[in-house]
Design an enzyme around this catalytic site. Structure first.
Site, PDB file in Angstrom:
ATOM      1  N   GLY A  33       0.835  -1.193   0.000  1.00  0.00           N
ATOM      2  CA  GLY A  33       0.000   0.000   0.000  1.00  0.00           C
ATOM      3  C   GLY A  33       0.870   1.242   0.000  1.00  0.00           C
ATOM      4  CD  GLN A  56       3.198   5.930   2.659  1.00  0.00           C
ATOM      5  OE1 GLN A  56       2.203   5.384   2.193  1.00  0.00           O
ATOM      6  NE2 GLN A  56       4.211   5.252   3.169  1.00  0.00           N
ATOM      7  CB  CYS A  81       5.138   2.410   7.330  1.00  0.00           C
ATOM      8  SG  CYS A  81       4.621   3.890   6.466  1.00  0.00           S
ATOM      9  CG  LEU A  82       6.396   1.095   1.327  1.00  0.00           C
ATOM     10  CD1 LEU A  82       5.825   1.324  -0.062  1.00  0.00           C
ATOM     11  CD2 LEU A  82       7.479   0.025   1.306  1.00  0.00           C
ATOM     12  CG  HIS A 117      -0.716   1.328   7.262  1.00  0.00           C
ATOM     13  ND1 HIS A 117       0.190   0.972   8.237  1.00  0.00           N
ATOM     14  CD2 HIS A 117      -0.022   2.082   6.370  1.00  0.00           C
ATOM     15  CE1 HIS A 117       1.375   1.498   7.934  1.00  0.00           C
ATOM     16  NE2 HIS A 117       1.269   2.172   6.799  1.00  0.00           N
ATOM     17  CD  GLU A 118      -0.976   2.568   2.669  1.00  0.00           C
ATOM     18  OE1 GLU A 118      -0.608   3.751   2.528  1.00  0.00           O
ATOM     19  OE2 GLU A 118      -0.183   1.665   3.001  1.00  0.00           O
ATOM     20  CG  HIS A 144       0.117   6.987   5.365  1.00  0.00           C
ATOM     21  ND1 HIS A 144       1.254   7.503   5.969  1.00  0.00           N
ATOM     22  CD2 HIS A 144       0.354   5.663   5.206  1.00  0.00           C
ATOM     23  CE1 HIS A 144       2.127   6.535   6.156  1.00  0.00           C
ATOM     24  NE2 HIS A 144       1.609   5.404   5.707  1.00  0.00           N
TER      25      HIS A 144
END
Length: 172
Positions: free
Chosen positions: A45, A50, A94-95, A136-137, A140
């Protein structure tokens, strides 16, 4: 060129994103680039903040089975409209916080409403990894990171590691 993914701490990751008002060609191009960056990372994701774009857009694909077809989803203005009483705990990463993982408890099932790239209203119920990922996304888009669910000491420890990582990458 792959979109660079912001690393925590970065003030843009803590901002609330603006609603997407239409699905332009630029938005379609951004969605394609975000999916490419997500797959390349590799991740499941990615939210527009991000990559430094403060718009309410996320991409995800939680298909993990070997040989199974990919299922990329692009969501504009996603919103959780229903949650289950049942909870699930997943080890999240997380990226924007590379190589750091922690258990986060969230609703096990969620129904999400969003607009697709053609401007059509969509609604789907997700469970398992998909439910965790979409929550989660969406977090953000509200300026919230998975480490915000952790105890302050653990959150500070991870943040210090990310500051050190950013310093090391800046020198390289």
């Amino acid at each position: 060129m792959t979109l660079p993914i912001l690393i925590h701490p970065d003030p843009r990751l803590k901002k609330v994103s603006a609603p997407v008002t239409d699905s332009s060609d630029a938005l379609r191009e951004l969605a394609d680039k975000m999916l490419h960056a997500m797959y390349e990372a590799p991740g499941i994701g990615l939210a527009a903040p991000q990559v430094g774009v403060l718009s309410r857009m996320i991409v995800l694909d939680c298909v993990k089975e070997e040989g199974a077809p990919a299922r990329p989803i692009v969501m504009l203005n996603p919103e959780v409209v229903e949650v289950s009483d049942a909870l699930n705990t997943y080890e999240e990463g997380c990226l924007s916080i590379p190589d750091q993982f922690a258990d986060v408890t969230r609703p096990a099932d969620v129904t999400v409403a969003w607009m697709d790239l053609d401007g059509n209203a969509q609604k789907e119920t997700f469970d398992g990894l998909w439910a965790t990922c979409v929550q989660h996304e969406i977090d953000h888009l509200e300026g919230k990171l998975f480490i915000d669910y952790l105890k302050p000491l653990k959150r500070q420890l991870i943040t210090r590691k990310m500051v050190k990582l950013k310093r090391e990458r800046a020198r390289a």
